[in-house]
Design a protein around this motif. Structure first.
Motif, mmCIF file in Angstrom:
data_model
loop_
_atom_site.group_PDB
_atom_site.id
_atom_site.type_symbol
_atom_site.label_atom_id
_atom_site.label_comp_id
_atom_site.label_asym_id
_atom_site.label_seq_id
_atom_site.Cartn_x
_atom_site.Cartn_y
_atom_site.Cartn_z
ATOM 1 N N THR A 19 0.834 -1.202 0.000
ATOM 2 C CA THR A 19 0.000 0.000 0.000
ATOM 3 C C THR A 19 0.862 1.242 0.000
ATOM 4 O OG1 THR A 19 -1.951 -0.987 1.049
ATOM 5 C CG2 THR A 19 -1.600 1.363 1.418
ATOM 6 N N VAL A 20 1.873 1.265 0.836
ATOM 7 C CA VAL A 20 2.765 2.421 0.915
ATOM 8 C C VAL A 20 3.485 2.631 -0.415
ATOM 9 C CG1 VAL A 20 4.819 3.353 2.038
ATOM 10 C CG2 VAL A 20 3.052 2.213 3.405
ATOM 11 N N ARG A 21 4.001 1.555 -1.005
ATOM 12 C CA ARG A 21 4.703 1.674 -2.291
ATOM 13 C C ARG A 21 3.764 2.169 -3.381
ATOM 14 N NH1 ARG A 21 7.614 -2.969 -0.363
ATOM 15 N NH2 ARG A 21 6.059 -4.395 -1.232
ATOM 16 N N LEU A 22 2.520 1.681 -3.380
ATOM 17 C CA LEU A 22 1.552 2.119 -4.388
ATOM 18 C C LEU A 22 1.299 3.615 -4.284
ATOM 19 C CD1 LEU A 22 -0.775 1.377 -6.508
ATOM 20 C CD2 LEU A 22 -2.272 1.465 -4.511
ATOM 21 N N VAL A 23 1.048 4.096 -3.087
ATOM 22 C CA VAL A 23 0.731 5.511 -2.899
ATOM 23 C C VAL A 23 1.912 6.378 -3.315
ATOM 24 C CG1 VAL A 23 0.145 7.278 -1.191
ATOM 25 C CG2 VAL A 23 -0.948 5.022 -1.082
#
Length: 432
Positions: A221-225
């Protein structure tokens, strides 16, 4: 009178402050908070001038501390894919880290003689008090023990969202909508008082599943954002919430409503009584206004009471002072709070639901966007409470020179309101 506030969030702490002021220190007031001191969830909360005006009126000695701890944001931008940013004029507000807000309220409460018991859980049967304020949040244990009596309903929204932070110190509130292979994802990013910005990420359920987020580890999730919103983040790091993201960080909004907010000596306040979608940013404001309304109902309008233009006390209507040593008198006051405040919050929840539905259908509009200014207008008017003149002002705001003029006028109004608040003064002998 003995008062117990179950929950040391904004509503519980602020009511404790107001009760201590109104009772002149005569009432015994205890706040039970399950978390240790200094620990809370989330990042920043937002509020506007109306809450500041009320805070200064209801507690002239404590109101300035709230303003001093808050951060002003004075511009708002809406970005859609690679289109130029659209601007929303005349919009500004205040943000404060939730942990700092609770610290401000807790210090004021303790200054007034309120006892705060951290690291304790307290159900209705475990508290001996004449008035019990259930301010223990959306999953209120006090409310759930009598959910049938309160007529509690909890409806979930369709979209998925996750609450993050970002190492960003901008004074601009940004909405950023970006297309991925699976559909649209968007953030709203607003500054806080502690050098971090709040970053709420949202998408429709089909997009969430299409991106594989339903089974992905939290780090994805963090990498996507950071990848999707690289232009807005400009290399700044995403920050996980206190305690980490957990196994499933993506949530669905829960709308809490109750048929009644009162059960004998127990009343609900804050998220235990009602929730509003985060897209309108009213949760903390409504929670603190609950506290004002309850203080007015129990003690009668004191300094600031009944002077809120209807926000807290129902149009400034007089609340009869009752004998709080008489159980019937207390019951009448709590019943008045329930009826008046619930009637005021219901239209706000209805408006917030329209806002939630707008976001649940945002992808359809985004697929057709040709003019980001018109899309920005649709976003600004998602609650359906703006008129044609506002649209004309919105179009004019896209012109840099006119935008600067409008910001100048807004700043002048803000300064005048701040001067009026300062004129309320501080009561002698009550240092903040």
């Amino acid at each position: 009178m003995r008062i117990a506030c179950v929950g040391g969030g904004p509503s519980g702490l602020y009511f404790a402050v107001l009760a201590a002021i109104r009772s002149g220190g005569r009432d015994e007031i205890v706040v039970h908070e399950r978390n240790p001191a200094g620990r809370t969830h989330g990042f920043a909360v937002t509020f506007g001038e109306d809450l500041l005006d009320e805070a200064f009126r209801y507690d002239p000695a404590g109101g300035p501390a709230l303003r001093d701890a808050a951060r002003l944001w004075s511009a708002q931008e809406i970005r859609v894919a690679d289109h130029p940013a659209a601007h929303v004029g005349g919009k500004y507000g205040y943000s404060i880290a939730r942990v700092e807000l609770l610290d401000v309220l807790a210090r004021r409460a303790q200054q007034l003689g309120v006892r705060i018991e951290y690291g304790t859980t307290a159900g209705r049967d475990e508290v001996d008090a004449d008035v019990i304020v259930a301010a223990d949040g959306i999953a209120s244990s006090v409310r759930e023990a009598r959910a049938e009596h309160f007529g509690t309903t909890i409806d979930e929204g369709a979209n998925r969202y996750v609450w993050l932070g970002a190492e960003s110190d901008s004074d601009t509130f940004v909405w950023d909508f970006q297309r991925t292979d699976a559909g649209w994802v968007w953030i709203h990013l607003y500054p806080s008082s502690n050098g971090l910005s709040t970053c709420i990420v949202e998408c429709e359920p089909e997009t969430w599943a299409g991106l594989g987020l339903d089974g992905a580890p939290p780090a994805d999730t963090v990498r996507l954002v950071e990848s999707v919103f690289g232009r807005t983040l400009a290399g700044r790091r995403i920050v996980e919430p206190p305690g980490g993201l957990g196994e499933q960080p993506w949530l669905r909004f829960k709308e809490v409503r109750n048929r009644t907010w009162r059960d004998g000596e127990v009343v609900l306040a804050g998220d235990a009584a009602h929730t509003t979608h985060f897209g309108i940013g009213s949760g903390t404001v409504l929670a603190m206004q609950d506290s004002m309304a309850l203080a007015d109902a129990l003690y009668g309008p004191g300094r600031g009471g009944g002077a809120t233009g209807g926000a807290a006390t129902g149009g400034g209507a007089r609340v009869d002072v009752v004998d709080l040593n008489d159980p019937d008198g207390r019951g009448a006051a709590l019943a008045a709070y329930d009826a008046r405040r619930r009637a005021q919050v219901t239209p706000v929840q209805d408006m917030a639901r329209r806002n939630m539905h707008w976001f649940e259908q945002a992808g359809r509009q985004l697929d057709r966007v040709e003019d980001p200014v018109d899309f920005a207008w649709s976003l600004a008017d998602r609650r359906g409470d703006l008129g044609r003149i506002h649209y004309q002002l919105h179009r004019a705001t896209q012109i840099p020179a006119l935008r600067q003029v409008r910001r100048g006028l807004t700043t002048a109004r803000r300064v005048r309101r701040a001067a009026r608040r300062a004129a309320t003064g501080r009561p002698e002998g009550d240092g903040a």
